[in-house]
Scaffold this motif. Structure first.
Motif, short mmCIF file in Angstrom:
data_model
loop_
_atom_site.label_atom_id
_atom_site.label_comp_id
_atom_site.label_asym_id
_atom_site.label_seq_id
_atom_site.Cartn_x
_atom_site.Cartn_y
_atom_site.Cartn_z
N SER A 79 0.86 -1.17 0.00
CA SER A 79 0.00 0.00 0.00
C SER A 79 0.90 1.22 0.00
CB SER A 79 -0.92 0.01 1.22
OG SER A 79 -1.96 0.93 1.05
N SER A 80 0.82 2.02 -1.08
CA SER A 80 1.70 3.17 -1.26
C SER A 80 0.92 4.46 -1.03
CB SER A 80 2.29 3.17 -2.67
OG SER A 80 3.07 2.02 -2.88
N PHE A 81 1.49 5.35 -0.24
CA PHE A 81 0.81 6.58 0.10
C PHE A 81 1.63 7.81 -0.27
CE2 PHE A 81 -0.82 3.59 3.39
CZ PHE A 81 -2.18 3.65 3.06
N ARG A 82 0.93 8.81 -0.78
CA ARG A 82 1.50 10.14 -0.98
C ARG A 82 1.30 10.89 0.34
NH1 ARG A 82 -1.00 14.76 -3.42
NH2 ARG A 82 -2.82 13.45 -3.85
N ILE A 83 2.40 11.30 0.97
CA ILE A 83 2.31 12.05 2.22
C ILE A 83 1.91 13.48 1.89
CG2 ILE A 83 3.54 12.81 4.29
CD1 ILE A 83 5.63 10.62 3.70
N THR A 84 0.79 13.94 2.42
CA THR A 84 0.34 15.30 2.14
C THR A 84 0.09 16.06 3.44
OG1 THR A 84 -2.04 14.80 2.07
CG2 THR A 84 -0.79 14.49 0.03
N ASP A 85 0.23 17.37 3.36
CA ASP A 85 -0.07 18.23 4.49
C ASP A 85 -1.57 18.14 4.79
OD1 ASP A 85 -1.02 21.14 5.46
OD2 ASP A 85 1.03 20.79 6.13
N GLY A 86 -1.91 17.97 6.06
CA GLY A 86 -3.30 17.78 6.43
C GLY A 86 -4.19 18.96 6.14
N GLU A 87 -3.63 20.17 6.06
CA GLU A 87 -4.43 21.37 5.79
C GLU A 87 -4.38 21.79 4.33
OE1 GLU A 87 -3.54 24.57 8.39
OE2 GLU A 87 -4.06 23.46 10.22
N SER A 88 -3.18 21.97 3.80
CA SER A 88 -3.04 22.49 2.44
C SER A 88 -3.17 21.43 1.36
CB SER A 88 -1.69 23.19 2.29
OG SER A 88 -0.63 22.24 2.30
N GLY A 89 -2.92 20.18 1.72
CA GLY A 89 -2.94 19.11 0.73
C GLY A 89 -1.68 19.01 -0.09
N ALA A 90 -0.68 19.85 0.20
CA ALA A 90 0.58 19.82 -0.55
C ALA A 90 1.30 18.48 -0.33
CB ALA A 90 1.48 20.96 -0.10
N THR A 91 1.88 17.96 -1.39
CA THR A 91 2.61 16.70 -1.29
C THR A 91 3.96 16.92 -0.62
OG1 THR A 91 1.53 15.82 -3.26
CG2 THR A 91 3.57 14.76 -2.58
N LEU A 92 4.27 16.08 0.35
CA LEU A 92 5.51 16.21 1.12
C LEU A 92 6.46 15.05 0.88
CD1 LEU A 92 3.85 17.22 4.53
CD2 LEU A 92 4.66 18.74 2.70
N GLY A 93 5.95 13.91 0.40
CA GLY A 93 6.80 12.76 0.19
C GLY A 93 5.99 11.49 -0.03
N HIS A 94 6.60 10.37 0.27
CA HIS A 94 6.00 9.05 0.04
C HIS A 94 6.29 8.13 1.21
CE1 HIS A 94 5.40 5.01 -1.61
NE2 HIS A 94 6.64 4.75 -1.24
N ILE A 95 5.33 7.25 1.51
CA ILE A 95 5.57 6.16 2.44
C ILE A 95 4.81 4.94 1.97
CG2 ILE A 95 3.68 6.77 4.06
CD1 ILE A 95 5.76 5.94 6.31
N GLY A 96 5.46 3.78 2.05
CA GLY A 96 4.83 2.56 1.59
C GLY A 96 4.89 1.46 2.64
N VAL A 97 3.81 0.70 2.74
CA VAL A 97 3.80 -0.55 3.51
C VAL A 97 3.94 -1.64 2.47
CG1 VAL A 97 2.52 -1.99 5.13
CG2 VAL A 97 2.30 0.51 5.25
N ASN A 98 5.11 -2.26 2.42
CA ASN A 98 5.48 -3.12 1.30
C ASN A 98 5.65 -4.58 1.72
OD1 ASN A 98 5.86 -0.64 -0.25
ND2 ASN A 98 7.79 -0.41 0.87
N GLU A 99 5.66 -5.45 0.71
CA GLU A 99 5.90 -6.88 0.93
C GLU A 99 4.98 -7.43 2.02
OE1 GLU A 99 10.09 -7.88 1.18
OE2 GLU A 99 10.58 -5.97 0.22
#
Length: 203
Positions: A79-99
Motif C-alpha cells: 500500500s503506497s501513500f502520498r504524504i500530504t499536508d493535512g491542511e493544504s494538501g501539498a505533497t511532502l513525500g511518500h511512504i509505503g507498507v510493502n511486501e
C-alpha cells in the motif's frame, strides 16, 4: 502470499489521517503525481541511499513505476501513500507498507521526503501514522524497516518511531545506482505490542 480476501480489501481501506498529515493513495493516471514521484526518486539524497529494481529517469518510467505499485496494491502486496499536508494538501513525500505477508502478519516500510519538506518531522510523523494504520487495519504483528549503513537520518527516524535496532544485515541492499554490488543494511523492527511513541513537535 496475500490472501484472496486482501485482494479486494486493500483498496477500500480508509486513508490514514493524523499528526497534521493525510496519507493519500498515489494516482497512477495523474501527470501531477507522476511528476512528483519522478522528482522524489531523482533527488540526489534519495539516490544515494536507494536503488530501485528498475532504474528510470523520465516521466514514462515514473508512470510505469506507479502503475506497478497500483497493481501490487490490487493484489494486496503493498500500500503506497502520498504524504500530504493535512491542511493544504501539498505533497511532502511518500511512504509505503510493502511486501505484505498476511500469513506471517509481516510487512516492510519505506519512505522518502521531498527536499523542501525536510526538517519538519514529516518522515517521523508519516511513519507513526502508517505504522498505526498497518497494525490496526491490516492486523499485522511486525513491521520491518531497513536502511543502508551510514544513513543516520533514517536510523534516527526509525528509533523515534519505536523501531528497535535488531542488527546489521550483510550485503542486504544494492550499492547506489548499481545492481552488481551490495552494501550492508541496518534492520529495525516494531511489533504491534510495542508502545507507540509520541509524535514530534510540529511547526
Amino acid at each position: 502470499m496475500a490472501s484472496t480476501r486482501m485482494h479486494t480489501l486493500l483498496p477500500s481501506l480508509p486513508e490514514p489521517r493524523g499528526h497534521a498529515l493525510h496519507l493519500r493513495s498515489w494516482d497512477a493516471g495523474s501527470d501531477a503525481d507522476a511528476e512528483i514521484w519522478l522528482r522524489g526518486c531523482l533527488d540526489p539524497d534519495f539516490q544515494r541511499w536507494n536503488t530501485p529494481l528498475k532504474l528510470w529517469t523520465d516521466l514514462a518510467g515514473a508512470r510505469e513505476s506507479l502503475r506497478a505499485r497500483a497493481r501490487e496494491a490490487e493484489e494486496g502486496r503493498c500500500s503506497s501513500f502520498r504524504i500530504t499536508d493535512g491542511e493544504s494538501g501539498a505533497t511532502l513525500g511518500h511512504i509505503g507498507v510493502n511486501e505484505i505477508n498476511l500469513t506471517l502478519k509481516l510487512a516492510r516500510v519505506g519512505y522518502w521526503v521531498l527536499p523542501e519538506a525536510r526538517g519538519r518531522g514529516v518522515a517521523t510523523r508519516a511513519l507513526l501514522l502508517a505504522s498505526r494504520w498497518a497494525f490496526a487495519e491490516l492486523g499485522l504483528h511486525r513491521l520491518e524497516l531497513g536502511h543502508a549503513v551510514g544513513h543516520h537520518a533514517s536510523c534516527r527516524v526509525a528509533e523515534r518511531c519505536g523501531f528497535a535496532y535488531e542488527g546489521t544485515m550483510r550485503g542486504a541492499m544494492f550499492e547506489a545506482g548499481r545492481h552488481d554490488g551490495f552494501r550492508d543494511a541496518h534492520l529495525h523492527a516494531r511489533l504491534a505490542t510495542d508502545a507507540e511513541p509520541e509524535p514530534p513537535g510540529m511547526r
